[in-house]
Design an enzyme around this catalytic site. Sequence first.
Site: not given
Ligand code: PLP
Length: 422
Positions: A209, A237, A268
Amino acid sequence: MWRVAAWRAAGVAGAGTSRSASGSAASQLRRRLESELEDIRGAGTWKNERVIASRQGPHLRLAGGGTEGILNFCANNYLGLSSHPEVIRAAVEALEKFGAGLSSVRFICGTQSIHKDLEEKISRFHQREDAILYASCFDANAGIFEALLTPEDAVLSDELNHASIIDGIRLCKANKYRYKHMDMQDLEAKLQDAQKHRLRLVATDGAFSMDGDIAPLREICQLAQKYDALVFIDECHATGFLGPNGRGTDELLGVMDKVTIINSTLGKALGGAAGGYTTGPKPLIDLLRQRSRPYLFSNSLPPAVVGCASKALDLLMESNAIAQSMAAKTQRFRSKMTAAGFTISGKDHPICPVMLGDARLAAVMAEDMLNRGIYVIGFSYPVVPKGKARIRVQISAVHSDEDIDRCVEAFTEVGRKHGALP
Ligand code: PLP
């Protein structure tokens, strides 16, 4: 329970109170917290939260006045489904039919037909055997490694994996290896060392990200095959928009049958409400229902949230037009910014980090972009490596071509003003 009254009783309402109890645990704690907060401010890493007074979308209204019609380029709303009318309607219908929430975890009395339907839809979408819902992908990542891996096993993790993968791995007792970011030589060396363990699991973000770069999954899967390892990917992502049908990084790189476990988010691209999941082999999902602590000991997903995600998946399974529209806009932004003289990290991903290097430059440029009505965020150390400060721009299917062009024009003006462009 901590309450204002308790602080007051402990004499910590403020300096000079007659009941000051400077030696009490509560006042010591308050001093320590204030000093820690001061350190964060002093280090320049304080995170301010801008308050939005409208729905999530390409055009925002910020609370506080003077900020009408802000163009938003910093949400993970890749497909623009967060405020899609059909997604909202599905949430309202689920709310009316199934109520506000379950007041229960799944295994006691918190499983409704819509939870089972959504799990079935997720596994169909990813072409896997089964799926399990969590309150978030953070929880899915926190719950999987401990349930799956024992001290006899090994996990090999990309050094730039998301914090929730890092935390999930911390919670498990497997042998831990951290390989250099997307470095296949290093991964191979670590896999060779890990041969002594019973089971090996390679864990990587599908798309990272901060950089908008995509894990070399083909090579990872080849190495996994060579060294008899399993592959886990976090697709937060990627789900919904990478690959010809938006299935994710594994579809994009042609390795859907080689990746064993996928964790992803509903918060997302898939409607943006909340929730996460694991999808993969049925015995794994069955085991998670028995052993995964964030699943066992946390409330069921609220019906409205389930309704949003379910509708988002329906829309994506009907057509890939939304994902294609986002890809075209990403291409427009990346090529126009590159032509203007900026360096954009990553390739073909709607996360478009505008690389600036200097932390102060990233901060002042982001502020100046907002003055021009464009909402973008600057990232600097420790969120990204020193000297690699950037402004992260995220493209959505609901940005118009005019929105994209306005953003590029503003970047060009601001970049010239602050010396980022000649
Ligand atoms: N994994 C990644 C790569 C993320 O970017 C995020 C959120 O920012 C998460 C996990 C966590 O996701 P959630 O918002 O559903 O807890």
